[in-house]
Design a protein around this motif. Structure first.
Motif, PDB file in Angstrom:
ATOM      1  N   GLU A  40     -13.499  -8.258 -25.705  1.00 55.32           N
ATOM      2  CA  GLU A  40     -12.216  -7.568 -25.568  1.00 55.32           C
ATOM      3  C   GLU A  40     -12.382  -6.380 -24.642  1.00 55.32           C
ATOM      4  O   GLU A  40     -13.432  -5.747 -24.598  1.00 55.32           O
ATOM      5  CB  GLU A  40     -11.722  -7.054 -26.924  1.00 55.32           C
ATOM      6  CG  GLU A  40     -10.421  -6.295 -26.816  1.00 55.32           C
ATOM      7  CD  GLU A  40     -10.037  -5.518 -28.069  1.00 55.32           C
ATOM      8  OE1 GLU A  40      -8.975  -4.886 -28.038  1.00 55.32           O
ATOM      9  OE2 GLU A  40     -10.800  -5.534 -29.049  1.00 55.32           O
ATOM     10  N   ILE A  41     -11.315  -6.093 -23.901  1.00 54.35           N
ATOM     11  CA  ILE A  41     -11.261  -4.905 -23.052  1.00 54.35           C
ATOM     12  C   ILE A  41     -10.081  -4.077 -23.531  1.00 54.35           C
ATOM     13  O   ILE A  41      -8.960  -4.580 -23.634  1.00 54.35           O
ATOM     14  CB  ILE A  41     -11.099  -5.277 -21.570  1.00 54.35           C
ATOM     15  CG1 ILE A  41     -12.276  -6.145 -21.116  1.00 54.35           C
ATOM     16  CG2 ILE A  41     -10.981  -4.016 -20.720  1.00 54.35           C
ATOM     17  CD1 ILE A  41     -12.086  -6.771 -19.769  1.00 54.35           C
ATOM     18  N   ASP A  42     -10.330  -2.798 -23.817  1.00 52.62           N
ATOM     19  CA  ASP A  42      -9.272  -1.932 -24.334  1.00 52.62           C
ATOM     20  C   ASP A  42      -8.177  -1.696 -23.306  1.00 52.62           C
ATOM     21  O   ASP A  42      -6.996  -1.869 -23.590  1.00 52.62           O
ATOM     22  CB  ASP A  42      -9.845  -0.592 -24.792  1.00 52.62           C
ATOM     23  CG  ASP A  42     -10.766  -0.731 -25.988  1.00 52.62           C
ATOM     24  OD1 ASP A  42     -10.558  -1.649 -26.804  1.00 52.62           O
ATOM     25  OD2 ASP A  42     -11.709   0.077 -26.107  1.00 52.62           O
ATOM     26  N   LEU A  43      -8.575  -1.265 -22.110  1.00 48.82           N
ATOM     27  CA  LEU A  43      -7.612  -0.972 -21.052  1.00 48.82           C
ATOM     28  C   LEU A  43      -8.102  -1.575 -19.743  1.00 48.82           C
ATOM     29  O   LEU A  43      -9.294  -1.509 -19.435  1.00 48.82           O
ATOM     30  CB  LEU A  43      -7.461   0.536 -20.846  1.00 48.82           C
ATOM     31  CG  LEU A  43      -7.055   1.390 -22.040  1.00 48.82           C
ATOM     32  CD1 LEU A  43      -7.165   2.874 -21.693  1.00 48.82           C
ATOM     33  CD2 LEU A  43      -5.648   1.048 -22.495  1.00 48.82           C
ATOM     34  N   THR A 100      -9.575  -0.695  -6.637  1.00 51.87           N
ATOM     35  CA  THR A 100     -10.593  -1.064  -7.629  1.00 51.87           C
ATOM     36  C   THR A 100      -9.959  -1.325  -8.984  1.00 51.87           C
ATOM     37  O   THR A 100      -9.163  -0.535  -9.473  1.00 51.87           O
ATOM     38  CB  THR A 100     -11.637   0.072  -7.766  1.00 51.87           C
ATOM     39  OG1 THR A 100     -12.214   0.319  -6.479  1.00 51.87           O
ATOM     40  CG2 THR A 100     -12.732  -0.292  -8.744  1.00 51.87           C
ATOM     41  N   LEU A 101     -10.348  -2.443  -9.585  1.00 56.00           N
ATOM     42  CA  LEU A 101      -9.932  -2.766 -10.942  1.00 56.00           C
ATOM     43  C   LEU A 101     -10.903  -2.071 -11.890  1.00 56.00           C
ATOM     44  O   LEU A 101     -12.122  -2.129 -11.693  1.00 56.00           O
ATOM     45  CB  LEU A 101      -9.977  -4.282 -11.142  1.00 56.00           C
ATOM     46  CG  LEU A 101      -9.237  -4.835 -12.340  1.00 56.00           C
ATOM     47  CD1 LEU A 101      -7.741  -4.531 -12.252  1.00 56.00           C
ATOM     48  CD2 LEU A 101      -9.451  -6.331 -12.428  1.00 56.00           C
ATOM     49  N   VAL A 102     -10.376  -1.407 -12.906  1.00 56.67           N
ATOM     50  CA  VAL A 102     -11.210  -0.621 -13.815  1.00 56.67           C
ATOM     51  C   VAL A 102     -11.056  -1.166 -15.233  1.00 56.67           C
ATOM     52  O   VAL A 102      -9.949  -1.197 -15.774  1.00 56.67           O
ATOM     53  CB  VAL A 102     -10.825   0.879 -13.782  1.00 56.67           C
ATOM     54  CG1 VAL A 102     -11.751   1.689 -14.673  1.00 56.67           C
ATOM     55  CG2 VAL A 102     -10.839   1.410 -12.352  1.00 56.67           C
ATOM     56  N   PHE A 103     -12.178  -1.609 -15.800  1.00 55.88           N
ATOM     57  CA  PHE A 103     -12.215  -2.073 -17.181  1.00 55.88           C
ATOM     58  C   PHE A 103     -12.673  -0.889 -18.027  1.00 55.88           C
ATOM     59  O   PHE A 103     -13.755  -0.342 -17.796  1.00 55.88           O
ATOM     60  CB  PHE A 103     -13.178  -3.254 -17.328  1.00 55.88           C
ATOM     61  CG  PHE A 103     -12.784  -4.439 -16.486  1.00 55.88           C
ATOM     62  CD1 PHE A 103     -11.706  -5.219 -16.845  1.00 55.88           C
ATOM     63  CD2 PHE A 103     -13.483  -4.752 -15.336  1.00 55.88           C
ATOM     64  CE1 PHE A 103     -11.323  -6.317 -16.078  1.00 55.88           C
ATOM     65  CE2 PHE A 103     -13.114  -5.842 -14.560  1.00 55.88           C
ATOM     66  CZ  PHE A 103     -12.034  -6.632 -14.928  1.00 55.88           C
ATOM     67  N   VAL A 104     -11.844  -0.483 -18.981  1.00 55.64           N
ATOM     68  CA  VAL A 104     -12.093   0.754 -19.725  1.00 55.64           C
ATOM     69  C   VAL A 104     -12.341   0.461 -21.209  1.00 55.64           C
ATOM     70  O   VAL A 104     -11.525  -0.180 -21.865  1.00 55.64           O
ATOM     71  CB  VAL A 104     -10.901   1.734 -19.603  1.00 55.64           C
ATOM     72  CG1 VAL A 104     -11.197   3.039 -20.338  1.00 55.64           C
ATOM     73  CG2 VAL A 104     -10.557   1.990 -18.139  1.00 55.64           C
ATOM     74  N   GLU A 105     -13.453   0.968 -21.710  1.00 57.37           N
ATOM     75  CA  GLU A 105     -13.749   0.943 -23.139  1.00 57.37           C
ATOM     76  C   GLU A 105     -13.407   2.317 -23.702  1.00 57.37           C
ATOM     77  O   GLU A 105     -13.840   3.350 -23.167  1.00 57.37           O
ATOM     78  CB  GLU A 105     -15.224   0.631 -23.380  1.00 57.37           C
ATOM     79  CG  GLU A 105     -15.651   0.714 -24.816  1.00 57.37           C
ATOM     80  CD  GLU A 105     -14.996  -0.319 -25.734  1.00 57.37           C
ATOM     81  OE1 GLU A 105     -15.173  -0.192 -26.954  1.00 57.37           O
ATOM     82  OE2 GLU A 105     -14.315  -1.245 -25.252  1.00 57.37           O
ATOM     83  N   ARG A 108     -21.441  -3.806 -24.631  1.00 60.11           N
ATOM     84  CA  ARG A 108     -21.294  -3.895 -23.174  1.00 60.11           C
ATOM     85  C   ARG A 108     -21.245  -5.357 -22.724  1.00 60.11           C
ATOM     86  O   ARG A 108     -20.433  -5.709 -21.871  1.00 60.11           O
ATOM     87  CB  ARG A 108     -22.416  -3.139 -22.477  1.00 60.11           C
ATOM     88  CG  ARG A 108     -22.304  -1.631 -22.640  1.00 60.11           C
ATOM     89  CD  ARG A 108     -23.273  -0.878 -21.743  1.00 60.11           C
ATOM     90  NE  ARG A 108     -24.667  -1.231 -21.958  1.00 60.11           N
ATOM     91  CZ  ARG A 108     -25.473  -0.630 -22.831  1.00 60.11           C
ATOM     92  NH1 ARG A 108     -25.013   0.351 -23.587  1.00 60.11           N
ATOM     93  NH2 ARG A 108     -26.734  -0.997 -22.935  1.00 60.11           N
ATOM     94  N   ARG A 109     -22.081  -6.210 -23.308  1.00 61.40           N
ATOM     95  CA  ARG A 109     -22.073  -7.636 -22.951  1.00 61.40           C
ATOM     96  C   ARG A 109     -20.724  -8.280 -23.269  1.00 61.40           C
ATOM     97  O   ARG A 109     -20.218  -9.092 -22.493  1.00 61.40           O
ATOM     98  CB  ARG A 109     -23.195  -8.377 -23.671  1.00 61.40           C
ATOM     99  CG  ARG A 109     -24.560  -8.169 -23.033  1.00 61.40           C
ATOM    100  CD  ARG A 109     -25.598  -9.131 -23.583  1.00 61.40           C
ATOM    101  NE  ARG A 109     -25.828  -8.977 -25.013  1.00 61.40           N
ATOM    102  CZ  ARG A 109     -26.694  -8.130 -25.563  1.00 61.40           C
ATOM    103  NH1 ARG A 109     -27.427  -7.341 -24.795  1.00 61.40           N
ATOM    104  NH2 ARG A 109     -26.837  -8.066 -26.871  1.00 61.40           N
ATOM    105  N   ARG A 110     -20.119  -7.896 -24.398  1.00 60.20           N
ATOM    106  CA  ARG A 110     -18.812  -8.456 -24.771  1.00 60.20           C
ATOM    107  C   ARG A 110     -17.713  -7.989 -23.808  1.00 60.20           C
ATOM    108  O   ARG A 110     -16.806  -8.753 -23.466  1.00 60.20           O
ATOM    109  CB  ARG A 110     -18.466  -8.100 -26.214  1.00 60.20           C
ATOM    110  CG  ARG A 110     -19.325  -8.848 -27.224  1.00 60.20           C
ATOM    111  CD  ARG A 110     -18.825  -8.705 -28.649  1.00 60.20           C
ATOM    112  NE  ARG A 110     -18.808  -7.351 -29.152  1.00 60.20           N
ATOM    113  CZ  ARG A 110     -19.847  -6.744 -29.741  1.00 60.20           C
ATOM    114  NH1 ARG A 110     -20.990  -7.385 -29.897  1.00 60.20           N
ATOM    115  NH2 ARG A 110     -19.735  -5.513 -30.183  1.00 60.20           N
ATOM    116  N   ILE A 111     -17.799  -6.748 -23.356  1.00 65.97           N
ATOM    117  CA  ILE A 111     -16.826  -6.225 -22.387  1.00 65.97           C
ATOM    118  C   ILE A 111     -16.989  -6.957 -21.054  1.00 65.97           C
ATOM    119  O   ILE A 111     -16.004  -7.384 -20.440  1.00 65.97           O
ATOM    120  CB  ILE A 111     -16.993  -4.700 -22.203  1.00 65.97           C
ATOM    121  CG1 ILE A 111     -16.668  -3.967 -23.507  1.00 65.97           C
ATOM    122  CG2 ILE A 111     -16.134  -4.190 -21.050  1.00 65.97           C
ATOM    123  CD1 ILE A 111     -17.123  -2.518 -23.541  1.00 65.97           C
ATOM    124  N   VAL A 112     -18.222  -7.131 -20.614  1.00 63.70           N
ATOM    125  CA  VAL A 112     -18.491  -7.830 -19.350  1.00 63.70           C
ATOM    126  C   VAL A 112     -18.017  -9.278 -19.431  1.00 63.70           C
ATOM    127  O   VAL A 112     -17.420  -9.805 -18.481  1.00 63.70           O
ATOM    128  CB  VAL A 112     -19.989  -7.731 -18.978  1.00 63.70           C
ATOM    129  CG1 VAL A 112     -20.333  -8.655 -17.825  1.00 63.70           C
ATOM    130  CG2 VAL A 112     -20.353  -6.286 -18.642  1.00 63.70           C
TER     131      VAL A 112
END
Length: 120
Positions: free
Chosen positions: A42-45, A52-57, A78-82
């Motif tokens: 899951e990605i929060d935001l 640039t696309l920003v994946f935010v935890e 981190r692996r789950r976010i990636v």
């Protein structure tokens, strides 16, 4: 079934994500999506910072007994976010991206740009 404690935790998480999104929007980022979920991650935001696309935890802790908000972002997390980010990019198209974290410890908010890489 959710318990009252679980409902409170979920509500606090939503509040933290709303606070983080507002802060980042105030810094010039644009919100694309919230709580993007795939099996295993899951990605929060998901936000855009120019090209640039920003994946935010977003991590929030009211106390620092166990190292605070930053310490809760483990290698497994981190692996789950990636993993989720790879799904997003496969679905929406590959582009420049980075992984940021917004840490909320009590009343203190900290934005970590490029907090980790996609190799996590």
């Amino acid at each position: 079934m959710r318990t009252k404690t679980n409902d409170t935790t979920v509500a606090r998480g939503r509040e933290a994500e709303t606070l983080a999104a507002a802060y980042l929007e105030g810094c010039g980022l644009r919100l694309i999506a919230r709580n993007f979920r795939v099996r295993g991650g899951e990605i929060d935001l998901i936000m855009r910072d120019r090209a640039t696309l920003v994946f935010v935890e977003v991590r929030q802790r009211s106390r620092s007994d166990f190292g605070g908000a930053g310490a809760s972002i483990t290698a497994a997390k981190r692996r789950r976010i990636v993993l989720a980010a790879r799904h997003w990019l496969a679905w929406r198209g590959d582009c420049a991206c980075r992984f940021d974290c917004v840490l909320i410890d009590g009343e203190r908010l900290e934005w970590l740009r490029d907090a980790f890489t996609g190799d996590a």
